[in-house]
Motif scaffolding. Sequence first.
Motif, PDB file in Angstrom:
ATOM      1  N   LEU C  16       0.830  -1.209   0.000  1.00 16.87           N
ATOM      2  CA  LEU C  16       0.000   0.000   0.000  1.00 16.87           C
ATOM      3  C   LEU C  16       0.869   1.266   0.000  1.00 16.87           C
ATOM      4  O   LEU C  16       1.782   1.418   0.812  1.00 16.87           O
ATOM      5  CB  LEU C  16      -0.912  -0.009   1.229  1.00 16.87           C
ATOM      6  N   LYS C  17       0.567   2.152  -0.958  1.00 20.55           N
ATOM      7  CA  LYS C  17       1.270   3.437  -0.998  1.00 20.55           C
ATOM      8  C   LYS C  17       0.229   4.548  -1.018  1.00 20.55           C
ATOM      9  O   LYS C  17      -0.778   4.449  -1.736  1.00 20.55           O
ATOM     10  CB  LYS C  17       2.112   3.555  -2.267  1.00 20.55           C
ATOM     11  N   MET C  18       0.474   5.543  -0.232  1.00 24.32           N
ATOM     12  CA  MET C  18      -0.430   6.693  -0.228  1.00 24.32           C
ATOM     13  C   MET C  18       0.430   7.948  -0.317  1.00 24.32           C
ATOM     14  O   MET C  18       1.044   8.357   0.661  1.00 24.32           O
ATOM     15  CB  MET C  18      -1.262   6.671   1.074  1.00 24.32           C
ATOM     16  N   TYR C  19       0.489   8.535  -1.511  1.00 23.99           N
ATOM     17  CA  TYR C  19       1.291   9.755  -1.704  1.00 23.99           C
ATOM     18  C   TYR C  19       0.343  10.929  -1.859  1.00 23.99           C
ATOM     19  O   TYR C  19      -0.646  10.855  -2.576  1.00 23.99           O
ATOM     20  CB  TYR C  19       2.126   9.665  -2.991  1.00 23.99           C
ATOM     21  N   PHE C  20       0.691  12.042  -1.211  1.00 27.46           N
ATOM     22  CA  PHE C  20      -0.080  13.273  -1.422  1.00 27.46           C
ATOM     23  C   PHE C  20       0.764  14.217  -2.269  1.00 27.46           C
ATOM     24  O   PHE C  20       1.883  14.554  -1.873  1.00 27.46           O
ATOM     25  CB  PHE C  20      -0.431  13.944  -0.098  1.00 27.46           C
ATOM     26  N   PRO C  21       0.240  14.634  -3.415  1.00 30.77           N
ATOM     27  CA  PRO C  21       1.059  15.479  -4.290  1.00 30.77           C
ATOM     28  C   PRO C  21       1.300  16.867  -3.687  1.00 30.77           C
ATOM     29  O   PRO C  21       0.463  17.401  -2.961  1.00 30.77           O
ATOM     30  CB  PRO C  21       0.219  15.591  -5.569  1.00 30.77           C
ATOM     31  N   ILE C  22       2.492  17.428  -3.983  1.00 29.44           N
ATOM     32  CA  ILE C  22       2.815  18.795  -3.554  1.00 29.44           C
ATOM     33  C   ILE C  22       2.797  19.674  -4.792  1.00 29.44           C
ATOM     34  O   ILE C  22       3.466  19.374  -5.786  1.00 29.44           O
ATOM     35  CB  ILE C  22       4.208  18.871  -2.911  1.00 29.44           C
ATOM     36  N   HIS C  23       2.006  20.733  -4.736  1.00 37.71           N
ATOM     37  CA  HIS C  23       1.972  21.662  -5.858  1.00 37.71           C
ATOM     38  C   HIS C  23       2.606  22.961  -5.395  1.00 37.71           C
ATOM     39  O   HIS C  23       2.267  23.483  -4.349  1.00 37.71           O
ATOM     40  CB  HIS C  23       0.534  21.936  -6.291  1.00 37.71           C
ATOM     41  N   THR C  24       3.526  23.477  -6.175  1.00 36.47           N
ATOM     42  CA  THR C  24       4.152  24.738  -5.772  1.00 36.47           C
ATOM     43  C   THR C  24       4.185  25.693  -6.956  1.00 36.47           C
ATOM     44  O   THR C  24       3.929  25.326  -8.096  1.00 36.47           O
ATOM     45  CB  THR C  24       5.594  24.530  -5.289  1.00 36.47           C
ATOM     46  N   LEU C  26       3.540  29.465  -9.058  1.00 38.88           N
ATOM     47  CA  LEU C  26       2.393  30.200  -9.570  1.00 38.88           C
ATOM     48  C   LEU C  26       1.429  29.272 -10.287  1.00 38.88           C
ATOM     49  O   LEU C  26       0.225  29.386 -10.185  1.00 38.88           O
ATOM     50  CB  LEU C  26       2.911  31.272 -10.534  1.00 38.88           C
ATOM     51  N   LEU C  27       1.962  28.315 -11.025  1.00 39.19           N
ATOM     52  CA  LEU C  27       1.118  27.453 -11.850  1.00 39.19           C
ATOM     53  C   LEU C  27       0.723  26.186 -11.108  1.00 39.19           C
ATOM     54  O   LEU C  27       0.105  25.308 -11.684  1.00 39.19           O
ATOM     55  CB  LEU C  27       1.854  27.093 -13.144  1.00 39.19           C
ATOM     56  N   ARG C  28       1.131  26.124  -9.829  1.00 38.03           N
ATOM     57  CA  ARG C  28       0.808  24.978  -8.995  1.00 38.03           C
ATOM     58  C   ARG C  28       1.220  23.679  -9.701  1.00 38.03           C
ATOM     59  O   ARG C  28       0.430  22.746  -9.856  1.00 38.03           O
ATOM     60  CB  ARG C  28      -0.682  24.970  -8.654  1.00 38.03           C
ATOM     61  N   ARG C  29       2.461  23.641 -10.106  1.00 32.91           N
ATOM     62  CA  ARG C  29       2.984  22.446 -10.753  1.00 32.91           C
ATOM     63  C   ARG C  29       3.241  21.363  -9.729  1.00 32.91           C
ATOM     64  O   ARG C  29       3.546  21.628  -8.577  1.00 32.91           O
ATOM     65  CB  ARG C  29       4.283  22.785 -11.486  1.00 32.91           C
ATOM     66  N   HIS C  30       3.092  20.104 -10.170  1.00 33.64           N
ATOM     67  CA  HIS C  30       3.315  18.971  -9.286  1.00 33.64           C
ATOM     68  C   HIS C  30       4.826  18.779  -9.113  1.00 33.64           C
ATOM     69  O   HIS C  30       5.520  18.389 -10.042  1.00 33.64           O
ATOM     70  CB  HIS C  30       2.672  17.730  -9.924  1.00 33.64           C
TER      71      HIS C  30
END
Lengths: 336, 569, 330
Positions: C16-24, C26-30
Amino acid sequence: MLTFTIRRLFMAIPTLLFISLIIFLILDLAPSDPTASLPLTIPPEVRAEIRASLGLDEPIHIRFALWLQQFFVNEPLNLIEQWTGLTIGDGDRTRVISWQTRSPVVDIIAQRMPQTLWVVGTAYVVGILIALPIGIYSAYRQYSIFDQAGTFITMVGFSVPPFFSGVLVIVIFAVQLGWFPSVYDTTHVVVDWDSFVVQLKQMILPVMVLALQITSQISRFMRASMLDNLNQDYVRTARAKGLTESVVVMVHVLRNSMIPVVTVIALGVPQVFGGAIITEQVFKVNGLGHLLIGAIQGGDIPTVQTLTFIFAVLIVLFNLIADVLYGILDPRIRYD
Amino acid sequence: MKLRHLMLGAAAAFALAPVAAMAERGSDGQLNIIYWQAPSTLNPYLSGGTKEVESASLVLESMARFDSDGNLVPFMAEDIPTVENGGVAEDLTSITWTLREGLLWSDGTPVTANDAVFTWEYCTHPEGGCAQASYFDGVESVEALDDRTVRVNFAAPKPFPYTAFVGSESPIIQAAQFADCLGAAAPECTEANFGPIGTGPFVVEEFRPNDVITFVANEHYRNPDQPAFARVVFKGGGDAASAARSVLETGEFDYAWNLQIDPTLLAEMEANGIGTVVTAFGTSVERLHLNQFNPDPALGDARSTAEGGPHPFLTNPVIGQAMSMAIDRALLVEIGYGAGGQPTCNVLPAPALYASTANDGCLTQDIAGANALLDEAGIVDSDGDGVREYEGTPLRVLYQTSTNAVRQDTQALIKQWWAEIGIDAELRNIDASVFFGGDPASPDTFQKFYADVEMYTNNFAGVDPEAYMANWRCNEIPGPDTQWQGSNIQRFCSEEYDALVTEMSQTAPLEERGRLAREMNDMLMQSYSIIPLIHRGGVSAHANSLGGVRMSDWDSELWNIAEWYRIDE
Amino acid sequence: MFDTAQRKKLVSVNGLKMYFPIHTGLLRRHTGDVKAVDDVSFDIYEGETLGLVGESGCGKSTCGRAVLRLYDPTAGTIEVDGTDISTTSQSGLRKMRPVMQMVFQDPQASLNPRMSVADIIGEPLREHTKKSKAERLDRIYELMDAVGLNRDFANRYPHEFSGGQRQRIGIARALALNPKFIVCDEPIAALDVSIQAQVVNLLEDLQSELGLTYLFISHDLSMVRHIADRVAVMYLGKVVELAPREGLYDDPKHPYTVALLSAVPEPDPAAHDSANRVILQGDVPSPSNPPQGCNFCTRCPKVMDICKQLDPEFREIEPGRFVACHLYNQ
């Protein structure tokens, strides 16, 4: 709750009396002169006589006492007489008289009320009806394209003043396209379908301009409140219960999110009565906002005093209503 | 008639009256008029505002009105009384008007001389606060000689007797309707004030204060074919630009009043071809007053009063002349007024009989000449700070006016021109309701004039300048002893001038009155205590489908609305 | 010790893997992921209680929620009662909800403040059963009795209860549909110590009465020792050790487990002083940027070179004992 309401109502009386005194003093201190708007060809002696005939040469406490008597005793009695047809006393009382029109202020307010309630009230309702779904969906799909677009539009709605957006829609829809009138006809009476369409057409532009502002404000509140609740544990509980997503959002989250929004909506109602000074001016919907600004410019102190005082009453009243609503909506709050 | 003859000079500027449409009463449907400042009452005696007077002029009439050229036209009266036809007494102490035969109020009752007598009583009642009381100045009594004849008796000879009951500002009201509204009771007669019964072409159907008035044609109007319109909607609210738009761009309205907006914008709107901009010039002049008393704040309460002493440099006409020469009036017109303004060098620019030509040199800007003039007079910049000194005092002035975009533009331009001749101006603007408010406690009124230079527009009603020119007598100087009342704002004082005022008040022949007025005007101009800038006119617009408009600045713009008609296209 | 091989697996979690994406920006890129749960596998047998322990922020609550598909896992399979639910749609999951339930950490926040107790407990019944109103009420009363709540309180709102009572409401709610498997996400962490025991005892009683299976998430090692049959220890998104209770507490294998157990307060003052404490140095690395090699290598007192290069495999070193550590990889 009832005792709370009654207690609050009693407490409002000294508050309102104090507010009326403050309004009176501020208006008295303000440098305004009812004869200032007259042409300069009218000589100063005549101006002095006009001022004297308005009672301006009386000392301030007499004028305030007179206003209190006129507003709190004479006007209500007059209203009762009008409704019941009875004559109380000798029926000869001085009412609050506007300096500009030399007619009873309360009658003018009653005459202006329908326009304001129709246009500003409709805009308020329309604005809320648009704002709630937008706020809900924006929060539910936070940072989606819809949410970003909504944020942009509400930012525009917040920051573009009606004297710009109003003129813009007039230029587009009234001048270029010729779809809607640019001037609101306050004498128009709705009697059948055709006249209703005319009324609808003349209301569209001002309602659109006002609703944009109201939508912006309330959809932001709705969104923020939804976001607060969407991340709450009880929402996870609801999902864990195996409820459908629509039930989770529309029942669990929405009902809790509505508590602050409903109070914000209730607190905004006095503004509906206050009219929309600029929008009314732009579209010539001569409602209460127009009356107020005209009275201020004309130095018509009785009208300004009476109007602002009525607004104060409404604000106090709707604050109370908001508190009571809060108590009804949120079982955690009890007024005892 | 002499008066008419002399006023013809002004007629050249205007097209002749169009041929009146041969229409039936009420056949042209509805007329939509927009006055962006809405009337607050229809009783012009209770509010002196232009909007009230002009809207009431659809209903209430007077013995005679002034047409677009300033000529008197009989309305309720049969003809214009003169000395020649015996209507005006030889000794100028009375005028006798005769009402038209069979004249009816809109309720069907006959108009009698008693109504005129009542009107006089109504406006002169000491507790009534009548806004038009000055029209009855010098009237000793008004009497009804018979049902149709009214005699106005003056306390002293009145060379120009066409004040009471002449023009839209002193109409005749119905005695029966206002009988209970005398004096302090006047404001309580709301019904009468909002729906006066008159003899005019229209009758009030509904009046909503500060909002809208609807009128319908008066079935008892004396001319059976008029008015051509069955209804008039008189809408208020908004601003000048939107009023112009509703006539010139959307065509929702037929007539819009007082369109003082950016002249280029107005010209663009007119180019749509839906409507036409019309102007009429009366006596309004935008002018600078140069304080002849010292407004130095160090003087405290004595500033701008006789006690404070004369102004350190503005009493020197050379400086005033240089300040006037430095101004490019044509540019000011172009930027701020457009069709609604003309450069002028007279404080009394009209009627033509009274307009002087002696000062026209100011029409062209001459900065070099102004500099030379000052240099010649020894008023030079001795300390090199760019500002000239007069007897040790630097020429620095505080220049104030009311808050208004055009006035602030004008201020900025003039400041720049004055800087070029070594005069430094500090600008200030004050909200109009304070500036013109007349509150004796406020330091910012135009009467107190706690500044060196101030700018505003003034004019006089009607066509006779006698009372207006009397404004600049020595005893009209405002001061603390008169609660700052008085119309000699720039504090000009000359015995010679006062003598001319007295002479005019005793002179009847018009040519002679013209000469005296011009002489007074020139005396004021050459003192350079007033610098006239712009002769301002009224700017209105009407739809091209509306005929019969003959705009007048001498009376209500709507003075001949009975003759208006719809042009069929 | 249980003979685990004989028992039926109720829950089986694999990779089981649970990753939460980080967006940073201006364009909220992953730009990265928070690896809250990173490749976790374990089984839970019918009727047992699996304790899941670890420091706060190690991913144990996320793991619990992901097991119930309250999150959509990034990778891995979850089998509950023989059904793989890791990719089932939310509407499909609804049918599974009666089988698996959850008791939440904060009894205040997890109950909708605008619903009465009866509504809260009754809502799943309305959603998943065809019971009449009267039948539902009977069941609500039954459940309130079972968790020791006075029936008279059925129409009260959550804020009118104490913390312990609220947690009982939460348990009653979880029990409403007769689930087989309940995730208890720190159910006692927000309660007073005096109440904690009552709630834990209630959970135990219910387990024996109803044959429930628990995943008991907690940072309280003594409480886990009390209730759990087997214990899994998590560190920075990974399970580092999984063992039967006695084995783990008596003979911890992984250096992190050793450190964790040595931090349990010792009631005996004499033993307290002589306790051989392992004090870990440094902070837990950020789950968005875990170290190379073994996640624990930055703080491990027994760190070796290999630890900084290779992530140790999660292996069974003794029957029923799993450890992810290079120390046992020889």
